[in-house]
Design an enzyme around this catalytic site. Structure first.
Site, short mmCIF file in Angstrom:
data_model
loop_
_atom_site.label_atom_id
_atom_site.label_comp_id
_atom_site.label_asym_id
_atom_site.label_seq_id
_atom_site.Cartn_x
_atom_site.Cartn_y
_atom_site.Cartn_z
N ARG A 1 -6.41 -7.86 5.49
CA ARG A 1 -6.68 -7.03 6.68
C ARG A 1 -7.09 -7.98 7.79
O ARG A 1 -8.01 -8.78 7.63
CB ARG A 1 -7.79 -6.03 6.40
CG ARG A 1 -8.37 -5.41 7.67
CD ARG A 1 -9.29 -4.24 7.41
NE ARG A 1 -8.54 -3.07 6.99
CZ ARG A 1 -9.02 -1.83 7.00
NH1 ARG A 1 -10.24 -1.58 7.40
NH2 ARG A 1 -8.27 -0.82 6.60
N HIS B 1 -0.43 -0.15 9.56
CA HIS B 1 -1.30 0.11 8.40
C HIS B 1 -0.42 0.72 7.30
O HIS B 1 -0.51 1.90 6.97
CB HIS B 1 -2.41 1.07 8.82
CG HIS B 1 -3.59 1.10 7.89
ND1 HIS B 1 -3.64 0.38 6.72
CD2 HIS B 1 -4.77 1.77 7.97
CE1 HIS B 1 -4.80 0.59 6.14
NE2 HIS B 1 -5.50 1.44 6.86
N GLN C 1 -1.94 2.70 4.28
CA GLN C 1 -2.37 4.04 4.68
C GLN C 1 -1.14 4.94 4.81
O GLN C 1 -1.16 6.11 4.44
CB GLN C 1 -3.12 3.97 6.01
CG GLN C 1 -3.68 5.30 6.45
CD GLN C 1 -4.86 5.77 5.60
OE1 GLN C 1 -5.80 5.03 5.42
NE2 GLN C 1 -4.79 6.98 5.09
N ASP D 1 -6.10 10.06 14.92
CA ASP D 1 -6.81 8.85 14.50
C ASP D 1 -7.84 8.56 15.57
O ASP D 1 -7.80 9.15 16.67
CB ASP D 1 -5.80 7.69 14.34
CG ASP D 1 -6.45 6.40 13.84
OD1 ASP D 1 -7.53 6.47 13.21
OD2 ASP D 1 -5.88 5.31 14.07
N CYS E 1 -6.67 9.27 8.81
CA CYS E 1 -6.82 8.12 7.89
C CYS E 1 -8.28 7.81 7.63
O CYS E 1 -8.60 7.20 6.62
CB CYS E 1 -6.08 6.91 8.45
SG CYS E 1 -6.79 6.24 9.97
N ARG F 1 -4.88 6.61 -1.25
CA ARG F 1 -4.84 5.16 -1.00
C ARG F 1 -4.78 4.42 -2.33
O ARG F 1 -4.02 3.48 -2.52
CB ARG F 1 -6.08 4.70 -0.21
CG ARG F 1 -6.12 5.14 1.24
CD ARG F 1 -5.05 4.47 2.06
NE ARG F 1 -5.14 3.01 2.03
CZ ARG F 1 -5.95 2.29 2.80
NH1 ARG F 1 -6.73 2.88 3.69
NH2 ARG F 1 -5.98 0.97 2.71
N1 NVA Z 1 -6.55 2.76 14.11
C1 NVA Z 1 -7.71 2.48 13.28
C2 NVA Z 1 -7.40 2.72 11.85
C3 NVA Z 1 -8.59 2.54 10.93
C4 NVA Z 1 -8.26 2.72 9.49
C5 NVA Z 1 -8.15 1.05 13.51
O1 NVA Z 1 -7.28 0.16 13.56
O2 NVA Z 1 -9.34 0.82 13.64
N1 CP Z 2 -8.40 4.25 6.45
C1 CP Z 2 -8.89 3.04 6.21
O1 CP Z 2 -8.19 2.03 6.17
O2 CP Z 2 -10.23 3.03 6.00
P1 CP Z 2 -11.14 1.74 5.96
O3 CP Z 2 -11.10 1.13 7.33
O4 CP Z 2 -12.51 2.25 5.59
O5 CP Z 2 -10.61 0.79 4.95
#
Ligand code: NVA
Ligand code: CP
Length: 338
Positions: free
Chosen positions: A133, A160, A163, A255, A295, A323
């Protein structure tokens, strides 16, 4: 995705080509592969991933325990915060019999200025896959460039895909044949919006995205998805009107308006996105039987109300659970011997 009847293990090893496999593929083309974005997959591979996740979930719930990767290890590198991603990967890797090594603190992985090349070339002497990540997609692509083991994108600024796999699995479980569904995504044209465009293009869905002006999905990603949509029959629509996108939707998704890395823009974004909140009233524009997905983490009272989050039509916790199943299927197939 139209069924979930493919078995996925023979003598404890993941397999690909059942005789009735609708993908009609021999061998496992995902063995050794990366997943950096959903468009790395063909429609048949996306189908296979989802059907494998379904099969594995059903088997797990029937107390069948298959551990194909005892003795293997997976590095999970988290350069942004996480709850779901960390725990679902850690548990999923453990269920496969492998050992998860989570590196999320400031003193691990890339923190001492070592090159990506050196870091990855060392890491792959110890582990059998890398989950990462990070911020820029380019960084994850560079990691994949140096790695000879599978690299899985666990969220970047652009995508993502893990997800996405969980979400399309959840849509299938609640609403059936994906190619007959309309997905409405209301909010920021961010990594999740890109992922829904990609997954929609792969599965032949109708995807309607409503964003404020200036927050549209990346035009390059949109046009890549539209090129694929021509082959799969998907319809991908962008607009600035949430009500238009919500009309007759089978799946309603939003989101956060402020993704990780965008925190300095929070106040500006709150203003820009006013009118884009999913409320019980706006949800009524959706089709009968529609579900709500997010998500998570959600900012209750910003992009969505408590009433929607906690409604009977909200499938957010099924989505979070998926997930685990989706990623376990992904690792089962990508970590298989080539
Ligand atoms: N769009 C959000 C998704 C979090 C799982 C982010 O990138 O923070
Ligand atoms: N949806 C998701 O990726 O959650 P986290 O940021 O908690 O891993």
């Amino acid at each position: 995705m139209t069924d979930d009847k493919q078995s996925m293990t023979v003598n404890g090893s993941p397999v690909w080509g059942d005789l009735d496999d609708p993908c009609k593929l021999k061998g496992n083309p995902l063995a050794g592969r990366d997943l950096l974005r959903l468009l790395d997959l063909t429609p048949a591979e996306m189908h296979k991933l989802l059907s494998t996740a379904r099969s594995q979930k059903t088997a797990w719930n029937a107390n069948e325990r298959v551990q194909p990767y005892v003795g293997k290890a997976v590095a999970v590198i988290l350069e942004k915060p996480s709850l779901r991603t960390r725990v679902s990967f850690e548990v999923g890797i453990t269920r496969l019999g492998a050992h998860p090594i989570v590196m999320s603190d400031a003193n691990s992985a890339f923190s001492r200025g070592e090159t990506i090349q050196d870091t990855i070339k060392v890491l792959e002497r110890f582990v059998d896959a890398i989950v990462i990540r990070s911020f820029a997609q380019q960084r994850v692509e560079e990691i994949a460039h140096w790695a000879s083991i599978p690299v899985i994108n666990a969220l970047t600024d652009d995508y993502h895909p893990c997800q996405g796999l969980a979400d399309f699995l959840t849509m299938f479980e609640h609403r059936g044949d994906l190619s007959k569904l309309k997905l409405a995504y209301i909010g920021d044209g961010n990594n999740m919006a890109h992922t829904y465009l990609e997954g929609g293009a792969l599965t032949g869905m109708r995807v309607s995205i409503a964003t404020p002006q200036g927050y549209e999905p990346d035009p390059k990603i949109t046009s890549e998805c539209r090129a694929l949509a021509k082959e799969t029959g998907a319809v991908l629509e962008l607009c600035y009107d949430p009500e238009q996108a919500l009309q007759a939707a089978d799946v309603v998704i939003t989101d956060t308006w402020t993704s990780m890395g965008d925190e300095a823009e929070h106040d500006v974004r709150l203003k820009a996105f006013s009118g884009f909140q999913i409320t019980a009233d706006s949800f009524r524009l959706a089709a009968a039987g529609a579900i709500f997905l997010h998500c998570l983490p959600a900012h209750r009272g910003e992009e969505v109300t408590d009433e929607v989050m906690d409604a009977p039509y909200s499938a957010i916790y099924d989505e979070a659970e998926n997930r685990l199943h989706a990623q376990k299927a992904l690792l089962s197939l990508t970590m298989a011997d080539i």
